[in-house]
Motif scaffolding. Sequence first.
Motif, PDB file in Angstrom:
ATOM      1  N   SER A  85      -2.908   7.945   0.973  1.00  0.00           N
ATOM      2  CA  SER A  85      -3.842   6.834   1.152  1.00  0.00           C
ATOM      3  C   SER A  85      -3.515   5.760   0.130  1.00  0.00           C
ATOM      4  O   SER A  85      -2.908   6.039  -0.900  1.00  0.00           O
ATOM      5  N   GLY A  86      -3.902   4.552   0.460  1.00  0.00           N
ATOM      6  CA  GLY A  86      -3.650   3.435  -0.428  1.00  0.00           C
ATOM      7  C   GLY A  86      -4.503   2.256  -0.016  1.00  0.00           C
ATOM      8  O   GLY A  86      -5.111   2.256   1.059  1.00  0.00           O
ATOM      9  N   SER A  87      -4.516   1.245  -0.864  1.00  0.00           N
ATOM     10  CA  SER A  87      -5.298   0.045  -0.594  1.00  0.00           C
ATOM     11  C   SER A  87      -4.379  -1.113  -0.298  1.00  0.00           C
ATOM     12  O   SER A  87      -3.260  -1.191  -0.815  1.00  0.00           O
ATOM     13  N   ALA A  88      -4.867  -2.023   0.545  1.00  0.00           N
ATOM     14  CA  ALA A  88      -4.121  -3.237   0.867  1.00  0.00           C
ATOM     15  C   ALA A  88      -5.102  -4.389   0.963  1.00  0.00           C
ATOM     16  O   ALA A  88      -6.209  -4.231   1.464  1.00  0.00           O
ATOM     17  N   THR A  89      -4.685  -5.540   0.489  1.00  0.00           N
ATOM     18  CA  THR A  89      -5.451  -6.762   0.689  1.00  0.00           C
ATOM     19  C   THR A  89      -4.811  -7.491   1.851  1.00  0.00           C
ATOM     20  O   THR A  89      -3.625  -7.853   1.794  1.00  0.00           O
ATOM     21  N   LEU A  90      -5.582  -7.664   2.931  1.00  0.00           N
ATOM     22  CA  LEU A  90      -5.031  -8.252   4.147  1.00  0.00           C
ATOM     23  C   LEU A  90      -4.645  -9.703   3.933  1.00  0.00           C
ATOM     24  O   LEU A  90      -5.364 -10.462   3.284  1.00  0.00           O
ATOM     25  N   ALA A  91      -3.516 -10.082   4.491  1.00  0.00           N
ATOM     26  CA  ALA A  91      -3.030 -11.450   4.431  1.00  0.00           C
ATOM     27  C   ALA A  91      -3.510 -12.206   5.673  1.00  0.00           C
ATOM     28  O   ALA A  91      -4.157 -11.631   6.550  1.00  0.00           O
ATOM     29  N   ALA A  92      -3.185 -13.482   5.738  1.00  0.00           N
ATOM     30  CA  ALA A  92      -3.489 -14.282   6.919  1.00  0.00           C
ATOM     31  C   ALA A  92      -2.276 -14.251   7.844  1.00  0.00           C
ATOM     32  O   ALA A  92      -1.144 -14.418   7.400  1.00  0.00           O
ATOM     33  N   SER A  93      -2.518 -14.026   9.110  1.00  0.00           N
ATOM     34  CA  SER A  93      -1.443 -13.982  10.088  1.00  0.00           C
ATOM     35  C   SER A  93      -0.804 -15.355  10.244  1.00  0.00           C
ATOM     36  O   SER A  93      -1.496 -16.374  10.223  1.00  0.00           O
ATOM     37  N   ALA A  94       0.505 -15.372  10.404  1.00  0.00           N
ATOM     38  CA  ALA A  94       1.209 -16.630  10.651  1.00  0.00           C
ATOM     39  C   ALA A  94       0.979 -17.108  12.074  1.00  0.00           C
ATOM     40  O   ALA A  94       1.220 -18.261  12.393  1.00  0.00           O
ATOM     41  N   LEU A 130      -6.337   2.513   3.532  1.00  0.00           N
ATOM     42  CA  LEU A 130      -5.606   3.113   4.648  1.00  0.00           C
ATOM     43  C   LEU A 130      -5.328   4.573   4.347  1.00  0.00           C
ATOM     44  O   LEU A 130      -5.052   4.930   3.200  1.00  0.00           O
ATOM     45  N   THR A 131      -5.366   5.391   5.378  1.00  0.00           N
ATOM     46  CA  THR A 131      -4.934   6.787   5.265  1.00  0.00           C
ATOM     47  C   THR A 131      -3.851   6.987   6.310  1.00  0.00           C
ATOM     48  O   THR A 131      -3.982   6.515   7.444  1.00  0.00           O
ATOM     49  N   TRP A 132      -2.777   7.670   5.921  1.00  0.00           N
ATOM     50  CA  TRP A 132      -1.674   7.880   6.851  1.00  0.00           C
ATOM     51  C   TRP A 132      -0.985   9.202   6.573  1.00  0.00           C
ATOM     52  O   TRP A 132      -1.158   9.818   5.523  1.00  0.00           O
ATOM     53  N   ALA A 184       0.829  -1.214   0.000  1.00  0.00           N
ATOM     54  CA  ALA A 184       0.000   0.000   0.000  1.00  0.00           C
ATOM     55  C   ALA A 184       0.861   1.261   0.000  1.00  0.00           C
ATOM     56  O   ALA A 184       0.380   2.333  -0.351  1.00  0.00           O
ATOM     57  N   GLY A 185       2.130   1.132   0.395  1.00  0.00           N
ATOM     58  CA  GLY A 185       3.032   2.280   0.412  1.00  0.00           C
ATOM     59  C   GLY A 185       3.435   2.768   1.789  1.00  0.00           C
ATOM     60  O   GLY A 185       4.156   3.760   1.911  1.00  0.00           O
ATOM     61  N   LEU A 186       2.996   2.095   2.853  1.00  0.00           N
ATOM     62  CA  LEU A 186       3.391   2.493   4.217  1.00  0.00           C
ATOM     63  C   LEU A 186       4.869   2.224   4.449  1.00  0.00           C
ATOM     64  O   LEU A 186       5.419   1.254   3.943  1.00  0.00           O
ATOM     65  N   ARG A 187       5.485   3.086   5.263  1.00  0.00           N
ATOM     66  CA  ARG A 187       6.895   2.935   5.621  1.00  0.00           C
ATOM     67  C   ARG A 187       7.062   3.218   7.108  1.00  0.00           C
ATOM     68  O   ARG A 187       6.223   3.868   7.723  1.00  0.00           O
ATOM     69  N   ALA A 188       8.149   2.718   7.667  1.00  0.00           N
ATOM     70  CA  ALA A 188       8.465   3.009   9.068  1.00  0.00           C
ATOM     71  C   ALA A 188       8.509   4.523   9.253  1.00  0.00           C
ATOM     72  O   ALA A 188       9.030   5.247   8.397  1.00  0.00           O
TER      73      ALA A 188
END
Length: 136
Positions: free
Chosen positions: A125-134, A114-116, A77-81
Motif C-alpha cells: 500500500s502507498g499514498s499518492a497525491t492525484l495530479a490534474a489530467s492533461a 492505494l492497496t495493490w 506511490a510505488g506501483l509498477r506495470a
Amino acid sequence: GVTTAASAGREINGYAVAIDDALVVVEQIRSGEESATVRIGESAFLGVQLPSGGGIGDDRGGALIAGVTAGGPAAEAGLRAGDTVTRIGSVQVTNSEELREAIAAFEPGQKITLTWITAAGSTESGSATLAASAVA
C-alpha cells in the motif's frame, strides 16, 4: 448539427450531435452543474495505463496495471506495470472500470491511499497525491 467525428477514404462515415442536444450541454456547463456525463474543470490523474478492453480485472481480483507514467502519482506511490490495484481508500476495486470510477470521484490534489498486489504476489500500500489530467 455539429459534426463531432468523421472518417475519410472510400467510405465516409459521419457522426453528428443535434444542435438542441449540444445547446443543453452548453447551458449545463455555463451554469456550473456537473452530472454523470458532464464534468466541469480538471479531472484527477493517477498515471496508470490499463489494458485495452475496459472492465478487465485479473485472477487476483483487482485492476491490472499495464504501465505507469514515469514521475506520476502512481509511480511515486510505488506501483509498477504488472501490479494489480485492489483498493482505493476504502473502495474495493475488482477491475479497470471500477478503478476509473474510483479515481473519477476525486479531485486533482487530493491524497489517496492505494492497496495493490505486486506482480510477485505480495500486498503493498502507498499514498499518492492525484495530479490534474492533461485531457480536458
